[in-house]
Design a protein around this motif. Structure first.
Motif, short mmCIF file in Angstrom:
data_model
loop_
_atom_site.label_atom_id
_atom_site.label_comp_id
_atom_site.label_asym_id
_atom_site.label_seq_id
_atom_site.Cartn_x
_atom_site.Cartn_y
_atom_site.Cartn_z
N ASP A 18 39.36 26.42 45.64
CA ASP A 18 40.79 26.58 45.38
C ASP A 18 41.48 25.23 45.63
OD1 ASP A 18 43.56 27.15 45.55
OD2 ASP A 18 43.12 29.21 46.19
N LYS A 19 42.18 24.75 44.61
CA LYS A 19 42.79 23.42 44.69
C LYS A 19 43.92 23.34 45.72
CE LYS A 19 41.32 21.84 40.25
NZ LYS A 19 41.59 21.15 39.03
N ARG A 20 44.37 24.45 46.22
CA ARG A 20 45.39 24.43 47.28
C ARG A 20 44.84 23.75 48.53
NH1 ARG A 20 47.36 30.60 47.25
NH2 ARG A 20 45.14 30.85 46.82
N GLN A 52 42.20 7.84 48.52
CA GLN A 52 42.11 8.66 47.31
C GLN A 52 40.66 9.04 47.04
OE1 GLN A 52 43.90 6.91 43.83
NE2 GLN A 52 43.21 8.54 42.50
N GLU A 53 39.77 8.08 47.15
CA GLU A 53 38.35 8.35 46.92
C GLU A 53 37.80 9.32 47.96
OE1 GLU A 53 34.35 5.70 46.63
OE2 GLU A 53 36.13 4.88 45.64
N THR A 54 38.31 9.24 49.18
CA THR A 54 37.89 10.17 50.24
C THR A 54 38.19 11.61 49.84
OG1 THR A 54 38.16 8.54 52.01
CG2 THR A 54 38.29 10.86 52.64
N PHE A 55 39.40 11.84 49.33
CA PHE A 55 39.78 13.19 48.94
C PHE A 55 38.96 13.68 47.74
CE2 PHE A 55 43.53 12.41 51.62
CZ PHE A 55 43.48 13.57 52.38
N VAL A 56 38.62 12.78 46.84
CA VAL A 56 37.76 13.16 45.72
C VAL A 56 36.39 13.57 46.25
CG1 VAL A 56 36.55 12.28 43.67
CG2 VAL A 56 38.97 11.72 44.02
N LYS A 57 35.84 12.79 47.19
CA LYS A 57 34.52 13.11 47.76
C LYS A 57 34.58 14.43 48.52
CE LYS A 57 32.65 8.45 48.17
NZ LYS A 57 32.22 7.39 49.09
N TRP A 59 36.52 16.94 47.95
CA TRP A 59 36.58 18.02 46.96
C TRP A 59 35.21 18.26 46.34
CZ3 TRP A 59 39.21 22.06 46.07
CH2 TRP A 59 39.11 22.73 44.85
N LYS A 60 34.52 17.18 45.95
CA LYS A 60 33.22 17.32 45.31
C LYS A 60 32.15 17.87 46.25
CE LYS A 60 33.67 13.85 41.69
NZ LYS A 60 33.18 12.56 41.18
N ASN A 61 32.31 17.61 47.55
CA ASN A 61 31.31 18.03 48.53
C ASN A 61 31.77 19.18 49.41
OD1 ASN A 61 29.14 15.98 48.11
ND2 ASN A 61 30.85 14.60 48.52
N ALA A 62 32.81 19.88 48.97
CA ALA A 62 33.39 20.96 49.77
C ALA A 62 32.35 22.01 50.15
CB ALA A 62 34.55 21.60 49.01
N SER A 63 31.44 22.29 49.25
CA SER A 63 30.43 23.32 49.52
C SER A 63 29.45 22.90 50.62
CB SER A 63 29.66 23.65 48.24
OG SER A 63 28.95 22.50 47.80
N LYS A 64 29.38 21.61 50.90
CA LYS A 64 28.44 21.12 51.92
C LYS A 64 29.01 21.20 53.34
CE LYS A 64 26.21 17.91 48.76
NZ LYS A 64 25.97 16.51 48.44
#
Length: 177
Positions: A18-20, A52-57, A59-64
């Motif tokens: 969820d993007k929230r 900014q890159e931290t937040f992208v990472k 998001w991409k690794n949220a499942s981990k």
């Protein structure tokens, strides 16, 4: 490990994709993470890119993310720290090209100035439990005071001191068996 209701909601959103979660993460952690990143990069433009890159990472690794292994801030801190180091290296490589000289004195440098026994200290710190690594890294490699580490890592000052003492004791076993 106690989790605040906000952390619980962020973790739930992350796990659901969820993007929230990003809004909540940014609102609650961006200032702290930016402070960590800026301390490493010492350049506002590089720090902003790294944040900014931290937040992208994240998001991409949220499942981990595993709440049983680390607090949310600790996980975010590690991603931010590693991203900042990568950005700093990239920035330095791009803007500080190595100067080549015709004659090199690399082979005549005395090695007595280097204590070769401790040159691998980061490797040995990396073998400690993560909770000790984080504290030692903050205090010795990032130059934080114990109080700053306590604030940044969101752990009590007494815990920082205990983890420092235990971490140093474990390192002492490596260097003074």
């Amino acid at each position: 490990m106690s989790i605040t209701p906000t952390e619980k909601k962020i973790i739930e959103y992350l796990q659901q994709g969820d993007k929230r979660a990003l809004n909540l993460l940014y609102d609650n952690y961006s200032n702290s993470l930016y402070g960590v990143i800026l301390k490493i990069t010492v350049n506002e433009e590089v720090a902003q890119d790294a944040l900014q890159e931290t937040f992208v990472k994240v998001w991409k690794n949220a499942s981990k993310y595993d709440a049983s292994k680390a607090k949310l801030f600790t996980w975010l801190f590690r991603i931010a720290r590693n991203t900042a180091i990568d950005k700093l290296r990239s920035f330095n490589n791009r803007y500080h090209k190595e100067v080549q000289i015709d004659t090199s004195n690399v082979y005549i440098l005395p090695t007595t100035n280097f204590n070769q026994d401790v040159m691998d200290i980061k490797e040995h710190v990396g073998r400690l439990e993560e909770k000790y690594q984080i504290v030692l890294d903050a205090l010795f490699f990032q130059g934080m005071t114990q109080q700053e580490a306590s604030d940044e890592l969101d752990i009590p000052l007494g815990t920082v001191k205990s983890r420092l003492k235990i971490g140093l004791r474990e390192l002492k076993k490596v260097y003074n068996p």
